[in-house]
Design an enzyme around this catalytic site. Sequence first.
Site, PDB file in Angstrom:
ATOM      1  N   ASP A   1      25.217  -3.028  32.074  1.00 10.94           N
ATOM      2  CA  ASP A   1      26.386  -2.310  31.587  1.00 10.94           C
ATOM      3  C   ASP A   1      26.686  -1.124  32.519  1.00 10.94           C
ATOM      4  O   ASP A   1      25.780  -0.407  32.946  1.00 10.94           O
ATOM      5  CB  ASP A   1      26.142  -1.812  30.155  1.00 10.94           C
ATOM      6  CG  ASP A   1      27.430  -1.418  29.453  1.00 10.94           C
ATOM      7  OD1 ASP A   1      27.804  -2.116  28.493  1.00 10.94           O
ATOM      8  OD2 ASP A   1      28.066  -0.430  29.874  1.00 10.94           O
ATOM      9  N   ILE A   2      27.957  -0.925  32.817  1.00 12.70           N
ATOM     10  CA  ILE A   2      28.364   0.131  33.749  1.00 12.70           C
ATOM     11  C   ILE A   2      28.165   1.524  33.135  1.00 12.70           C
ATOM     12  O   ILE A   2      28.062   2.521  33.859  1.00 12.70           O
ATOM     13  CB  ILE A   2      29.841  -0.087  34.155  1.00 12.70           C
ATOM     14  CG1 ILE A   2      30.146   0.568  35.485  1.00 12.70           C
ATOM     15  CG2 ILE A   2      30.804   0.373  33.068  1.00 12.70           C
ATOM     16  CD1 ILE A   2      31.465   0.116  36.095  1.00 12.70           C
TER      17      ILE A   2
ATOM     18  N   HIS B   1      30.534 -10.894  24.179  1.00 15.32           N
ATOM     19  CA  HIS B   1      29.369 -10.418  24.924  1.00 15.32           C
ATOM     20  C   HIS B   1      28.314  -9.912  23.961  1.00 15.32           C
ATOM     21  O   HIS B   1      28.621  -9.370  22.903  1.00 15.32           O
ATOM     22  CB  HIS B   1      29.753  -9.324  25.926  1.00 15.32           C
ATOM     23  CG  HIS B   1      30.542  -8.203  25.343  1.00 15.32           C
ATOM     24  ND1 HIS B   1      31.903  -8.284  25.128  1.00 15.32           N
ATOM     25  CD2 HIS B   1      30.176  -6.984  24.904  1.00 15.32           C
ATOM     26  CE1 HIS B   1      32.335  -7.151  24.599  1.00 15.32           C
ATOM     27  NE2 HIS B   1      31.298  -6.341  24.434  1.00 15.32           N
ATOM     28  N   LEU B   2      27.098 -10.104  24.385  1.00 17.04           N
ATOM     29  CA  LEU B   2      25.947  -9.697  23.586  1.00 17.04           C
ATOM     30  C   LEU B   2      25.254  -8.562  24.338  1.00 17.04           C
ATOM     31  O   LEU B   2      24.846  -8.738  25.481  1.00 17.04           O
ATOM     32  CB  LEU B   2      25.039 -10.920  23.448  1.00 17.04           C
ATOM     33  CG  LEU B   2      23.914 -10.913  22.441  1.00 17.04           C
ATOM     34  CD1 LEU B   2      23.576 -12.350  22.075  1.00 17.04           C
ATOM     35  CD2 LEU B   2      22.688 -10.233  23.002  1.00 17.04           C
ATOM     36  N   HIS B   3      25.189  -7.409  23.700  1.00 16.46           N
ATOM     37  CA  HIS B   3      24.477  -6.269  24.297  1.00 16.46           C
ATOM     38  C   HIS B   3      22.976  -6.441  24.069  1.00 16.46           C
ATOM     39  O   HIS B   3      22.545  -6.815  22.972  1.00 16.46           O
ATOM     40  CB  HIS B   3      24.878  -4.957  23.620  1.00 16.46           C
ATOM     41  CG  HIS B   3      26.314  -4.573  23.762  1.00 16.46           C
ATOM     42  ND1 HIS B   3      26.752  -3.607  24.647  1.00 16.46           N
ATOM     43  CD2 HIS B   3      27.429  -4.999  23.114  1.00 16.46           C
ATOM     44  CE1 HIS B   3      28.055  -3.451  24.543  1.00 16.46           C
ATOM     45  NE2 HIS B   3      28.497  -4.287  23.609  1.00 16.46           N
TER      46      HIS B   3
ATOM     47  N   GLY C   1      34.314  -1.003  17.386  1.00 19.94           N
ATOM     48  CA  GLY C   1      34.450  -0.275  18.641  1.00 19.94           C
ATOM     49  C   GLY C   1      34.522  -1.181  19.861  1.00 19.94           C
ATOM     50  O   GLY C   1      34.443  -0.724  20.999  1.00 19.94           O
TER      51      GLY C   1
ATOM     52  N   ASN D   1      29.743  -6.860  19.105  1.00 18.75           N
ATOM     53  CA  ASN D   1      30.837  -6.179  18.430  1.00 18.75           C
ATOM     54  C   ASN D   1      32.032  -7.125  18.300  1.00 18.75           C
ATOM     55  O   ASN D   1      32.262  -7.975  19.157  1.00 18.75           O
ATOM     56  CB  ASN D   1      31.272  -4.947  19.233  1.00 18.75           C
ATOM     57  CG  ASN D   1      30.229  -3.844  19.217  1.00 18.75           C
ATOM     58  OD1 ASN D   1      29.624  -3.575  18.184  1.00 18.75           O
ATOM     59  ND2 ASN D   1      30.010  -3.213  20.361  1.00 18.75           N
TER      60      ASN D   1
HETATM   61  P1  5GP Z   1      32.129  -3.473  23.712  1.00 18.55           P
HETATM   62  O1  5GP Z   1      32.416  -2.084  23.266  1.00 18.55           O
HETATM   63  O2  5GP Z   1      33.381  -4.254  23.993  1.00 18.55           O
HETATM   64  O3  5GP Z   1      31.179  -4.213  22.798  1.00 18.55           O
HETATM   65  O4  5GP Z   1      31.312  -3.348  25.056  1.00 18.55           O
HETATM   66  C1  5GP Z   1      31.894  -3.450  26.305  1.00 18.55           C
HETATM   67  C2  5GP Z   1      30.881  -2.912  27.296  1.00 18.55           C
HETATM   68  O5  5GP Z   1      31.292  -3.297  28.597  1.00 18.55           O
HETATM   69  C3  5GP Z   1      30.766  -1.391  27.298  1.00 18.55           C
HETATM   70  O6  5GP Z   1      29.421  -1.034  27.004  1.00 18.55           O
HETATM   71  C4  5GP Z   1      31.186  -0.991  28.711  1.00 18.55           C
HETATM   72  O7  5GP Z   1      30.424   0.081  29.234  1.00 18.55           O
HETATM   73  C5  5GP Z   1      30.981  -2.271  29.498  1.00 18.55           C
HETATM   74  N1  5GP Z   1      31.889  -2.435  30.620  1.00 18.55           N
HETATM   75  C6  5GP Z   1      33.243  -2.284  30.603  1.00 18.55           C
HETATM   76  N2  5GP Z   1      33.757  -2.544  31.817  1.00 18.55           N
HETATM   77  C7  5GP Z   1      32.708  -2.876  32.614  1.00 18.55           C
HETATM   78  C8  5GP Z   1      32.614  -3.250  33.996  1.00 18.55           C
HETATM   79  O8  5GP Z   1      33.599  -3.333  34.730  1.00 18.55           O
HETATM   80  N3  5GP Z   1      31.367  -3.502  34.474  1.00 18.55           N
HETATM   81  C9  5GP Z   1      30.240  -3.444  33.690  1.00 18.55           C
HETATM   82  N4  5GP Z   1      29.078  -3.721  34.257  1.00 18.55           N
HETATM   83  N5  5GP Z   1      30.309  -3.090  32.382  1.00 18.55           N
HETATM   84  C10 5GP Z   1      31.510  -2.819  31.852  1.00 18.55           C
END
Ligand code: 5GP
Length: 115
Positions: A31-32, A101-103, A94, A88
């Site tokens: 994650d970035i 995607h799975l964190h 959020g 999510n």
């Molecule tokens: P969400 O809130 O949709 O469950 O999580 C999206 C995740 O994607 C966030 O934790 C965010 O930091 C990550 N993310 C968004 N854009 C990018 C990107 O361009 N590269 C990477 N590696 N992570 C990203």
Amino acid sequence: MAADCIFCKIATGEIPSEMVHEDERCVVFRDINPQAPTHLLVIPRAHIVGMAHLDAADLELLGHLLVVAGEVAEAEGLAESGYRTVINWGPDSGMEVPHLHLHVLGGRRMTWPPG
Ligand code: 5GP
Ligand code: ZN
């Protein structure tokens, strides 16, 4: 592949990422904006928007994503200390990126309930 999807572009390599796993069905990258010492995202290569878009045809893929999540967590040294997996969906969660995607979060003690 969806034309304007960041995660589709990460899966193809069009947008660079720190990739930790790749196979024919999914990729895993860091994650970035990490929320824990280890914060990985497991995504299908196929563009699936999210939880509300799943059906029985996705059973095998979903199982694969979970198995890979466990494998990459173990490879990160988290198998014993533990980790959290999160998917999510929708405004109340959020969710920011509309590609399933799975964190995988680990390396620190998590609190419950989540904020
Ligand atoms: P969400 O809130 O949709 O469950 O999580 C999206 C995740 O994607 C966030 O934790 C965010 O930091 C990550 N993310 C968004 N854009 C990018 C990107 O361009 N590269 C990477 N590696 N992570 C990203
Ligand atoms: Zn996508």
